[in-house]
Design an enzyme around this catalytic site. Structure first.
Site: not given
Lengths: 360, 395
Positions: A49, A80, A108, A149
């Site tokens: 991405e 992901e 994750y 983050h």
């Protein structure tokens, strides 16, 4: 490791020395490693991405699409599991995917692909389908990121058999280890310490001083009093702590930078602790069942008769990563490392005074 | 001060003209599943006979594998009895260079593709995870996690196209698997990349015990295709000719650069989920019986007889060929597999780590000690330990 890419790193052209010395950031070194890998091997493909037109949110993939085209550096849908899952299929067909997870906690959703397929495909197929892919994960705190983050997820990856886990702490290692990871025939989780992205060093990609093999730790500072075992974002903290200990306490702390968590360079760590007799493991991620637990157990098993003190750990607290206004209370800093050093048992004769004596 | 007052230049302009980027109508499946058998359509007799032979083999394969679970030779078997038409068509719609990505239930598709039944059953027997070489056979390992093999198919198809190779990837999943996130991500990637991939959902009515009505609120699973921008096709999954036709069309469309297709095969699992499942707890016997009327073998046999392409001799010939396969399967599955425990360390990484070296050394020493004591190496460690203890421990 002797791969075509690795060899070409070592035998790279050598420009005049005065031109070669300049300041580079870790992000620039990573970018250069990607460019050199793409140029050296047509099977290397970068995707994820925002890695294309934007050049990645940290600009690590800056300019790659322009230089190599959209087929070699590709913006993907935001997914992901899809990024990691399609990387599996591409690796099955002989490509070398290099994918970005953008931020630690964003990886994750892709965990099932990592633990159920990427880590096991070689094993499942008796070597018929190796997974030569690299997963770049910017990780760790200290940049004021909001929730999700700043995680340090290395223990999850380390606990998954079949994955290599690598994390550079210097600009030179960022370049060298990424090139080695991309050339590796096994899947590598390449953890990039976010807060070191913009740290500059005298380094030039035209003259890489060191292209370390995956699985070799580095002694960053020799010492005799105790060993600080660390990696990634905690290396500068440990180096500062060692300076302070030398200045204020007269203690000579040896600092070992693991660089690779899997494979784990047990020999370098054990040799160091046997010399110094004391060890502190330092990392940002939670301490309970964290990387330090494994390292401390191994050091205890291999160095028991050499130890003057229990192996201590300095880690982040066992809490979800805190909000940015509180993260300074969570992250191990120089004072916390020095406190741990002071908790080592110093009653017996200091090994520092027993110059080169080893243990009888 | 309100927002409106702040933005003095505010105009009541309409938003930019917005329309769907593509007309969704051509992507929608027909309301009824596509059928060929019993319609009088013009069909290739040779193909029908090939499909029939494969269906008979497939049914026999399912029966034999189920019997092997009762004899303790297979740890578990998820039968595809009732779904043979979809399995066989998936294998026969592909060309040599294409790849198949099966789920754990799709052993039969792998066998119909030409793989050795014993090698295909390796995962379920428990001697190794994948008993066949995926690279050589172009059949990916049977996937146990649901739908996770779908993005693999997309990645492989995309990679092949990047290399300029003429390769299509066909991925198989069940109705339950269509609820997984990987199903969504795979279809989305495939459509965005226009990858030469085909997705086959075998809607067999139940995800273990959960019926389709509790699985999805979509009009049909094939309707999901329109949301990704690919065509959805609804097929009678028990009609082998229709399955072969629709899948071949989708595969060749992908091959020609037309992008991915989602095919829903409407079928029924006549057996339980696996031999360990009790299907009477969640479905009525009458329902199962009604589907037996629509058995893929019966449909094909009737069609062939009606067309004069099959007689008693032909039926007997197909049954005998299937029986030979089952006999060979039975005989070889009853042999103990030859296992080398040291294989455990050989395929973790390209090069063993120091830690794995150490652990391999430990196992080798245990095996040698067991051999020296005359204890069979495999599965006898506990006995070996006891003897060590009698001697006063291992050190």
């Amino acid at each position: 490791m002797s791969t075509a890419t690795g060899t070409s790193v070592e035998s790279g052209a050598q420009p005049p020395r005065e031109q070669a010395r300049k300041q580079s950031t870790m992000a620039q070194a990573l970018n250069r490693a990607l460019r050199d890998s793409l140029a050296a091997d047509p099977s290397v493909h970068v995707f994820g991405e925002d890695v294309g037109t934007l050049g990645g949110v940290f600009r690590v993939t800056d300019g790659l699409t322009k230089e190599f085209g959209e087929d070699r550096c590709t913006d993907t849908p935001l997914a992901e599991a899809g990024i990691l899952g399609t990387a599996v299929g591409m690796a099955m067909y002989g490509l070398r995917p290099v994918v970005e997870m953008q931020f630690d906690a964003f990886a994750y959703p892709g965990f099932e692909q990592l633990v159920s397929h990427i880590s096991r495909m070689r094993n499942r197929t008796r070597g018929s389908l190796p997974m030569p892919l690299t997963v770049r994960v910017p990780y760790g705190g200290g940049i004021g990121g909001v929730e999700h983050h700043s995680d340090s997820s290395e223990a999850y990856y380390m606990a998954t058999p079949g994955l290599h886990v690598v994390t550079p702490a210097t600009v030179a290692d960022a370049y060298g280890l990424l090139r080695r990871s991309i050339a590796s025939d096994d899947p590598v989780i390449f953890l990039e310490p976010k807060r070191l992205y913009w740290g500059k060093a005298d380094w030039s990609p035209e003259q890489p001083e060191e292209v370390p093999e995956i699985g070799r730790a580095a002694v960053r500072r020799p010492g005799t009093s105790a060993t600080l075992i660390t990696y990634g974002p905690s290396l500068p903290v440990c180096m500062d702590a060692a300076e302070a200990a030398a200045r204020d306490e007269g203690l000579e702390l040896e600092v070992v930078d693991l660089r690779s968590l899997v494979p784990f360079d047990e020999e370098t760590v054990v040799a160091s602790v046997r010399r110094t007799g004391r060890a502190v493991v330092v990392h940002e991620s939670a301490g309970f069942a964290g990387p330090g637990a494994e390292i401390a157990a191994r050091v205890s098993e291999r160095c028991f008769h050499y130890l003057e003190a229990p192996v201590l750990r300095v880690s982040g607290f066992d809490i979800p990563y805190p909000p940015p206004m509180l993260e300074r209370h969570h992250l191990p800093d120089v004072d916390r490392v020095l406190d741990a050093v002071s908790r080592l048992q110093w009653e017996s004769e200091w090994r520092a005074q027993d110059a080169g004596g080893g243990v009888n | 001060m309100t927002v409106l007052e702040q933005s003095g230049a505010y105009h009541l302009a309409p938003p930019p003209d917005w329309r769907p980027r593509r007309d969704p109508a051509p992507l929608l499946p027909d309301g009824e599943p596509f059928r060929l058998l019993g319609t009088g359509a013009e069909l290739d007799g040779e193909l029908l006979r090939e499909l029939y032979g494969q269906l008979v083999r497939g049914r026999r394969f399912n029966e034999q594998a189920t019997a092997l679970t009762k004899q303790g030779r297979l740890a578990v078997y998820p039968s595809s009895t009732g779904q043979e038409a979809a399995e066989v068509a998936a294998a026969l719609a592909l060309r040599e260079q294409d790849w198949l990505f099966p789920s754990y239930r799709d052993t039969l598709a792998a066998v119909a593709r030409g793989l050795d039944p014993v090698e295909v059953l390796s995962l379920l027997r428990g001697d190794w995870h994948s008993g066949y070489d995926p690279r050589a056979s172009r059949v990916a390992p049977l996937s146990t996690p649901l739908a996770t093999q779908l993005p693999h198919a997309v990645g492989l198809a995309h990679a092949a196209r990047l290399k300029g190779d003429d390769v299509v990837a066909l991925a198989m999943v069940g109705d339950g698997g269509s609820s997984e996130g990987d199903f969504h991500e795979a279809l989305n990637f495939a459509a965005v990349w226009q990858a030469p991939a085909v997705f086959l959902v075998q809607n067999n009515g139940f995800a273990i015990s959960v019926p389709l009505a509790k699985q999805t609120a979509a009009p049909s699973l094939a309707h999901k295709a329109v949301g990704y921008g690919m065509p959805g096709r609804l097929v009678d999954g028990n009609d082998a000719a229709a399955m072969h036709h629709v899948l071949s069309e989708a595969v060749e469309r992908a091959r020609g650069g037309g992008g991915p297709t989602l095919v829903e095969a409407v079928t029924y699992r006549l057996d339980a989920h696996t031999n360990a499942d009790d299907a009477t707890r969640y479905r009525e016997a009458a329902e199962v019986e009604s589907w037996r009327e629509h058995d893929p073998l019966r449909l094909m046999e009737r069609e062939l007889r009606d067309r004069g392409l099959l007689d008693e001799a032909g039926v007997r010939e197909a049954a005998e060929a299937a029986e030979r396969m089952a006999g060979d399967m039975r005989e070889r599955m009853h042999q103990e597999p030859e296992l080398d425990p040291m294989d455990l360390f050989d395929h973790v990484f390209a090069h063993r780590t120091a830690q794995l070296h150490e652990q391999a050394g430990l196992l080798r020493a245990e095996l040698q000690a067991a051999e020296a004591e005359g204890t069979p190496a495999a599965g006898q460690r506990h006995g070996g330990r006891q003897q060590d203890d009698e001697r006063g421990g291992r050190e």
